[in-house]
Scaffold this active site. Structure first.
Site, mmCIF file in Angstrom:
data_model
loop_
_atom_site.group_PDB
_atom_site.id
_atom_site.type_symbol
_atom_site.label_atom_id
_atom_site.label_comp_id
_atom_site.label_asym_id
_atom_site.label_seq_id
_atom_site.Cartn_x
_atom_site.Cartn_y
_atom_site.Cartn_z
ATOM 1 N N LYS A 192 -5.236 2.556 7.607
ATOM 2 C CA LYS A 192 -6.046 3.736 7.903
ATOM 3 C C LYS A 192 -7.418 3.623 7.216
ATOM 4 O O LYS A 192 -8.449 3.829 7.824
ATOM 5 C CB LYS A 192 -5.304 4.996 7.433
ATOM 6 C CG LYS A 192 -6.024 6.268 7.728
ATOM 7 C CD LYS A 192 -5.213 7.467 7.301
ATOM 8 C CE LYS A 192 -6.077 8.711 7.301
ATOM 9 N NZ LYS A 192 -5.401 9.867 6.738
ATOM 10 N N GLU A 204 -3.783 -4.937 -0.855
ATOM 11 C CA GLU A 204 -2.637 -5.747 -0.423
ATOM 12 C C GLU A 204 -2.796 -6.169 1.039
ATOM 13 O O GLU A 204 -2.581 -7.333 1.411
ATOM 14 C CB GLU A 204 -1.327 -4.958 -0.564
ATOM 15 C CG GLU A 204 -1.000 -4.497 -1.957
ATOM 16 C CD GLU A 204 -1.573 -3.117 -2.288
ATOM 17 O OE1 GLU A 204 -2.772 -2.881 -2.022
ATOM 18 O OE2 GLU A 204 -0.827 -2.286 -2.815
ATOM 19 N N GLY A 238 -1.186 8.878 6.557
ATOM 20 C CA GLY A 238 -0.585 7.555 6.730
ATOM 21 C C GLY A 238 0.922 7.606 6.948
ATOM 22 O O GLY A 238 1.475 6.965 7.840
ATOM 23 N N ARG A 239 1.622 8.414 6.137
ATOM 24 C CA ARG A 239 3.091 8.431 6.222
ATOM 25 C C ARG A 239 3.608 9.219 7.422
ATOM 26 O O ARG A 239 4.808 9.311 7.633
ATOM 27 C CB ARG A 239 3.684 8.957 4.914
ATOM 28 C CG ARG A 239 3.122 10.277 4.450
ATOM 29 C CD ARG A 239 3.541 10.587 3.023
ATOM 30 N NE ARG A 239 2.884 11.781 2.494
ATOM 31 C CZ ARG A 239 1.714 11.782 1.883
ATOM 32 N NH1 ARG A 239 1.046 10.650 1.734
ATOM 33 N NH2 ARG A 239 1.189 12.906 1.413
ATOM 34 N N GLU A 271 6.110 10.826 -1.462
ATOM 35 C CA GLU A 271 4.652 10.792 -1.539
ATOM 36 C C GLU A 271 4.082 12.162 -1.137
ATOM 37 O O GLU A 271 2.999 12.546 -1.555
ATOM 38 C CB GLU A 271 4.091 9.679 -0.630
ATOM 39 C CG GLU A 271 2.663 9.291 -0.977
ATOM 40 C CD GLU A 271 2.206 8.013 -0.301
ATOM 41 O OE1 GLU A 271 2.276 6.937 -0.922
ATOM 42 O OE2 GLU A 271 1.769 8.077 0.873
ATOM 43 N N HIS A 329 30.680 0.980 -1.157
ATOM 44 C CA HIS A 329 31.184 -0.072 -2.039
ATOM 45 C C HIS A 329 30.188 -0.411 -3.146
ATOM 46 O O HIS A 329 30.276 -1.467 -3.760
ATOM 47 C CB HIS A 329 31.537 -1.317 -1.208
ATOM 48 C CG HIS A 329 32.631 -1.008 -0.226
ATOM 49 N ND1 HIS A 329 33.963 -1.050 -0.560
ATOM 50 C CD2 HIS A 329 32.573 -0.579 1.053
ATOM 51 C CE1 HIS A 329 34.693 -0.687 0.488
ATOM 52 N NE2 HIS A 329 33.867 -0.392 1.483
ATOM 53 N N LYS A 369 -3.582 2.005 -8.757
ATOM 54 C CA LYS A 369 -4.401 1.125 -7.910
ATOM 55 C C LYS A 369 -5.694 0.729 -8.630
ATOM 56 O O LYS A 369 -6.064 -0.444 -8.679
ATOM 57 C CB LYS A 369 -4.814 1.877 -6.630
ATOM 58 C CG LYS A 369 -3.855 1.792 -5.469
ATOM 59 C CD LYS A 369 -4.564 2.362 -4.242
ATOM 60 C CE LYS A 369 -3.590 2.769 -3.172
ATOM 61 N NZ LYS A 369 -4.238 3.500 -2.078
HETATM 62 O O1 F6P Z 1 0.616 4.146 -1.023
HETATM 63 C C1 F6P Z 1 -0.560 4.851 -0.893
HETATM 64 C C2 F6P Z 1 -1.111 4.818 0.495
HETATM 65 O O2 F6P Z 1 -2.365 5.412 0.420
HETATM 66 C C3 F6P Z 1 -0.218 5.512 1.516
HETATM 67 O O3 F6P Z 1 -0.408 6.862 1.571
HETATM 68 C C4 F6P Z 1 -0.576 4.800 2.766
HETATM 69 O O4 F6P Z 1 0.391 4.966 3.748
HETATM 70 C C5 F6P Z 1 -0.686 3.377 2.280
HETATM 71 O O5 F6P Z 1 -1.257 3.494 0.986
HETATM 72 C C6 F6P Z 1 -1.492 2.454 3.134
HETATM 73 O O6 F6P Z 1 -2.818 2.890 3.291
HETATM 74 P P1 F6P Z 1 -3.750 2.298 4.418
HETATM 75 O O7 F6P Z 1 -3.131 2.568 5.741
HETATM 76 O O8 F6P Z 1 -5.050 2.997 4.255
HETATM 77 O O9 F6P Z 1 -3.872 0.822 4.169
#
Ligand code: F6P
Length: 548
Positions: A206, A212, A267-268, A353, A384, A512
């Protein structure tokens, strides 16, 4: 004291919780043969049984009054209208608009969002069809066989959970893979068997700033360009989903290959947007639409059903009852359906979150428990592993049991065995077995008195452990859409009742930012001298061993 705890309904529930703790569900069931009838809902996608909670009609009345005192209905209306209810980020919360199949235009701040959503859906339709039918070709003219989605958090968990859950509906015209971890082992393992000529990457972010995801996307680009000997290949092998077009273009993605998303989609909660592109590619656009339809059906139920008949509202209230009033600190999600094996991980982000916060809308620290920690595993495997804890530890963990009447893969005998366990567990967790029963059973088996005295206390199951049961007819795109939207609307309702800002996630920023600084320190040749002594020595140990 915060406003919520001053409400008469809150105070009533606090007192009521004290008296309910003296009750046992076993007796509540014995006293009324109609308990199931009183506490279940039948919706098109599933049967929802919440009778195995430590509640009475009075409890539920108290909870519904609390919901009304918190103006849940008003806030629900505000969300559907597009009011900026995400107050800390000054944004609307409109994932519901992404799956609104009614055709009614939604105008927010003079903009027709329905039109935007429909255009985006058309773009998803066209592109996914091209990839699926082989019209979209790689740099050497070959069709795409593998799609790799690069994204993390909401840009990974939702689409991955859905593609796993619905993989039996895929015609496998394309294989879809997911890379989320910045640990290079994951991308290396996924790319190893793939051929760059047949591989398409979707960079889902987003913000298009997530380190990452950017790191993984760079590695993927290098892998492609090394094979193609030509940077222009990127245009045929990389698309992006983002609300940050500028960054995506700067990264090297062609503008026409960028799928839009908007700041009013968290995002979620974004799998219904172009973040769901891998779902459409895997299953076909029609199935993606069925998923949206199922979610819309649940949204309409949430929007229109009275609170007393409203599944997401009831789920939210029960979670508040179990955690905030009765004191449970965690909640298990236990799917008895292999296709749902990623659901718990998905809901961990969605719930924790969103509501894992401790200040209210006014920024004041709350003096009550908010959201429980969410954990769990596919039912049988969990049985289990950690069910011992669910049955006999001194922590009560309310649990959602999710299963289906029909398996997507009927293999003779398996499903009934699975479901026998499904039903047995909620009954056992509810009723337990007291010492007298244990002693009688052991005696009936001819055990000696000495043995009975020694073993009986260990075999006592206190029971009285709350569970919800969600029984779907079958996992299919539509019912899955409804199930996910059930939880999303539950999370919203829970946030309103607890007065939590459910749609921001400031709590992930601190770590972060610090990671970025430590990255620079790791790259620097000298040892670090700042940080606390633990962090400093750990970083320096890492640097020294690495340098050897
Ligand atoms: O984990 C934090 C977060 O900001 C989430 O809310 C989001 O889904 C994820 O990182 C990925 O963010 P992006 O889609 O901006 O890479």
């Amino acid at each position: 004291m915060s406003a919520r705890t001053n409400l008469p309904s809150w105070k009533f529930l606090q007192d009521h919780a004290k008296s309910m703790k003296l009750h046992h569900m076993r007796d509540l069931f014995k006293n009324s043969d109609y308990r199931f009838n009183d506490f279940n809902l039948k919706l098109p996608a599933f049967l929802f049984d919440y009778s195995k909670n430590l509640i009475t009609k009075e409890t539920m009345q108290g909870l519904f009054t609390l919901a009304r005192d918190c103006e849940l209905e008003l806030w629900r209306e505000k969300m559907f209208k597009g009011d900026r209810i995400n107050s800390t980020e000054d944004r609307s919360v409109l994932h519901v608009a992404l799956r609104d199949r009614s055709g009614t235009p939604l105008i927010v701040d003079g903009e027709n969002l329905t039109e935007k959503v429909n255009n985006a859906l058309e773009q998803i339709n066209e592109f996914s069809e091209k990839v699926r039918t082989g019209q979209w070709k790689g740099y050497s003219g070959k069709r795409i066989k593998d799609v790799v989605n690069i994204g993390v958090g909401g840009s990974n968990l939702g689409p991955q959970m859905v593609t796993e859950a619905l993989k039996h509906y895929s015609d496998n015209s394309v294989r879809v893979h997911y890379v989320s971890n910045v640990d290079g082992t994951q991308i290396a393992d996924i790319l190893r068997p793939l051929d760059p000529e047949n591989t398409l990457f979707i960079v889902s972010s987003k913000t298009f700033t997530t380190t990452e995801t950017m790191t993984n996307a760079q590695t993927a680009m290098k892998w492609l360009v090394t094979s193609a000997f030509d940077e222009s290949a990127i245009g045929k092998h990389f698309v992006a989903v983002s609300s940050n077009k500028v960054n995506a273009c700067e990264f090297g993605i062609k503008e026409e290959n960028i799928f839009d998303m908007w700041d009013w989609v968290g995002g979620r909660f974004s799998l219904w947007s172009a973040i769901g592109l891998p779902i459409a590619i895997d299953l076909g656009f029609d199935k993606f639409i069925e998923l949206l339809e199922g979610a819309h059906e649940m949204d309409m139920h949430f929007k229109n059903a009275p609170l007393e008949q409203n599944a997401p509202v009831i789920m939210a209230l029960l979670s508040v009852w179990n955690c905030t009033f009765l004191g449970s600190q965690s909640q298990a999600i236990l799917p008895y359906d292999q296709p749902l094996h990623k659901l718990t991980a998905y809901l961990q982000q969605a719930e924790m979150e969103s509501n894992g916060k401790s200040v209210n809308w006014q920024g004041k620290e709350v003096d009550y428990a908010t959201v429980p920690s969410i954990w769990g595993e596919i039912g049988i495997n969990g049985q289990h592993a950690f069910y011992q804890y669910l049955h006999q530890s001194n922590n009560v963990v309310p649990a959602d049991f999710i299963g289906s009447v029909e398996s997507v893969t009927p293999v003779q005998g398996h499903h009934d065995t699975l479901m026998a366990n499904f039903f047995a567990q909620t009954e056992a967790l509810m009723s337990g077995v007291n010492e007298q029963q244990v002693r009688e059973d052991l005696k009936a088996k001819g055990r000696t008195q000495e043995y009975i005295d020694k073993v009986a206390p260990h075999k006592v199951h206190k029971g009285n452990r709350p569970t919800n049961t969600i029984l779907l007819d079958r996992i299919e795109p539509k019912s899955l859409g409804s199930l996910i939207a059930l939880y999303e609307n539950k999370i919203f309702s829970q946030g309103i009742i607890l007065e939590i800002c459910s749609f921001d996630q400031w709590g992930v920023e601190l770590g972060k930012g610090l990671a970025n600084r430590i990255y620079d320190e790791i790259k620097d040749e000298s040892l670090v001298a700042n940080h606390d002594s633990s962090t400093r020595e750990l970083i320096n140990y890492y640097k020294l061993i690495k340098a050897k």
